[in-house]
Design a protein around this motif. Structure first.
Motif, PDB file in Angstrom:
ATOM      1  N   MET A   1       1.024  -1.074   0.160  1.00 59.85           N
ATOM      2  CA  MET A   1       0.125  -0.046  -0.236  1.00 59.85           C
ATOM      3  C   MET A   1       0.656   1.179  -0.067  1.00 59.85           C
ATOM      4  O   MET A   1       0.431   2.229  -0.493  1.00 59.85           O
ATOM      5  N   PHE A   2       1.920   1.223   0.598  1.00 57.55           N
ATOM      6  CA  PHE A   2       3.025   2.317   0.771  1.00 57.55           C
ATOM      7  C   PHE A   2       4.412   2.015   0.670  1.00 57.55           C
ATOM      8  O   PHE A   2       4.507   1.075   1.259  1.00 57.55           O
ATOM      9  N   ARG A   3       5.147   3.015   0.450  1.00 55.32           N
ATOM     10  CA  ARG A   3       6.733   2.622   0.804  1.00 55.32           C
ATOM     11  C   ARG A   3       7.153   3.879   1.465  1.00 55.32           C
ATOM     12  O   ARG A   3       6.848   4.844   1.264  1.00 55.32           O
ATOM     13  N   GLY A   4       8.125   3.576   2.011  1.00 55.73           N
ATOM     14  CA  GLY A   4       8.963   4.479   2.819  1.00 55.73           C
ATOM     15  C   GLY A   4      10.418   4.947   1.965  1.00 55.73           C
ATOM     16  O   GLY A   4      11.003   3.963   1.417  1.00 55.73           O
ATOM     17  N   GLU A   5      10.836   6.003   2.472  1.00 60.97           N
ATOM     18  CA  GLU A   5      12.266   6.345   1.977  1.00 60.97           C
ATOM     19  C   GLU A   5      12.980   7.297   3.272  1.00 60.97           C
ATOM     20  O   GLU A   5      12.229   8.333   3.600  1.00 60.97           O
ATOM     21  N   LEU A   6      14.159   6.743   3.482  1.00 57.98           N
ATOM     22  CA  LEU A   6      14.628   7.526   4.542  1.00 57.98           C
ATOM     23  C   LEU A   6      16.297   7.551   4.097  1.00 57.98           C
ATOM     24  O   LEU A   6      17.174   6.891   4.230  1.00 57.98           O
ATOM     25  N   PRO A   7      16.504   8.928   3.240  1.00 58.00           N
ATOM     26  CA  PRO A   7      18.044   9.368   3.141  1.00 58.00           C
ATOM     27  C   PRO A   7      18.847   9.479   4.110  1.00 58.00           C
ATOM     28  O   PRO A   7      18.329   9.620   5.493  1.00 58.00           O
ATOM     29  N   VAL A   8      20.099   9.101   3.953  1.00 58.46           N
ATOM     30  CA  VAL A   8      21.227   9.353   4.957  1.00 58.46           C
ATOM     31  C   VAL A   8      20.921  10.980   5.654  1.00 58.46           C
ATOM     32  O   VAL A   8      20.949  11.735   4.938  1.00 58.46           O
ATOM     33  N   GLY A   9      21.037  11.078   6.817  1.00 53.32           N
ATOM     34  CA  GLY A   9      20.796  12.230   7.434  1.00 53.32           C
ATOM     35  C   GLY A   9      19.458  12.599   7.963  1.00 53.32           C
ATOM     36  O   GLY A   9      19.391  13.575   8.647  1.00 53.32           O
ATOM     37  N   GLU A  10      18.553  11.723   7.777  1.00 55.63           N
ATOM     38  CA  GLU A  10      17.067  12.099   8.021  1.00 55.63           C
ATOM     39  C   GLU A  10      16.494  11.179   9.062  1.00 55.63           C
ATOM     40  O   GLU A  10      15.417  11.376   9.353  1.00 55.63           O
TER      41      GLU A  10
END
Length: 269
Positions: free
Chosen positions: A81-90
């Motif tokens: 249903m959904f995807r996450g994204e977590l860039p370095v530093g966040e």
């Protein structure tokens, strides 16, 4: 008093999850059989409040595990249903390190509700001095589908019982310090026990509205979230947000997933 607005990653959702739609699709918020033109990225926000009586973290954003194995972290249903994204530093770990604070130095973690994008990073701050959510929310989350219980399993969470307060759609919540500077306001509807935060700043009230609405246009146009535990309660909570936003002593209302909000600090001299 200072309030730091942080983005701890973002989430890729169907627009109907943020802004309720009516149509032939029975559950458009799921994103199933819906084109990419119906999808959107929105931020996942957390807040650090420097209060005279303690350092407070509101929600925890995504866990760093989402960078390497989010299907396992979210489970198949949520991942569909959904995807996450977590860039370095966040991540919340990154943000606290940048701020120069260890998780063990946080006096209170408030979980406005227990949906995954608000509690995924809880294990990163589990050694905070106290972790709180509402008793109603924890009971509901442990019984119902739609929650990923492994995200708080084994982590000690204290709960608060709703009391009479002068704010909110039901005048229920908690004057946390008992001095009128920080209210946990019962704003159910998106989930049964969700709460918003009223923070007394020098200039007036700051209202952190969690997911009562996904953006400013939610209460301006009265658009409910796509997922609600109780539509009547959700509408009443959103109406209260709308009314409070029009008060002269309300300096700002901030929704957790508003793409128009960029990270900043309120209360800087």
């Amino acid at each position: 008093m200072k309030v730091h607005i942080w983005h701890t990653g973002r989430v890729y959702i169907d627009q109907a999850l943020a802004f309720r739609e009516k149509g032939l699709h029975p559950i458009p918020y799921s994103g199933w059989l819906r084109g990419e033109n119906k999808k959107m990225w929105v931020p996942v926000s957390t807040y650090l409040i420097e209060h005279p009586k303690g350092l407070i973290l509101v929600d925890t954003g995504w866990n760093e595990e989402i960078r390497i194995n989010q299907k396992k972290h979210l489970g198949r249903l949520a991942y569909s249903m959904f995807r996450g994204e977590l860039p370095v530093g966040e991540s919340i770990v990154d943000k606290l390190n940048e701020f120069g604070v260890k998780s063990s130095e946080i006096d209170f973690v408030f979980l406005t509700h227990l949906h995954s994008d608000h509690v995924s990073g809880l294990s990163h701050v589990q050694d905070a001095k106290k972790i709180f959510t509402s008793e109603l929310e924890l009971k509901s989350a442990n019984k119902k589908v739609g929650y990923i219980k492994s995200m708080w399993d084994g982590i000690p969470i204290d709960t608060f019982i709703l009391e009479d307060i002068p704010y909110g759609p039901f005048n229920k919540g908690l004057d946390f310090f008992g001095d009128g500077t920080l209210f946990l306001v019962h704003t159910p509807g998106h989930s049964e026990g969700m709460f918003s935060l009223l923070v007394k700043m020098n200039e007036g009230w700051l209202l952190l509205a969690s997911d009562v609405g996904y953006a400013k246009k939610s209460w301006e146009q009265m658009i409910l979230p796509g997922v609600t535990s109780n539509k009547i309660h959700a509408k009443k909570s959103l109406e209260w947000i709308q009314n409070f936003s029009q008060r002269k002593d309300c300096i700002q209302v901030i929704a957790n997933h508003d793409s128009e909000i960029t990270p900043f600090t309120i209360g800087e001299s």
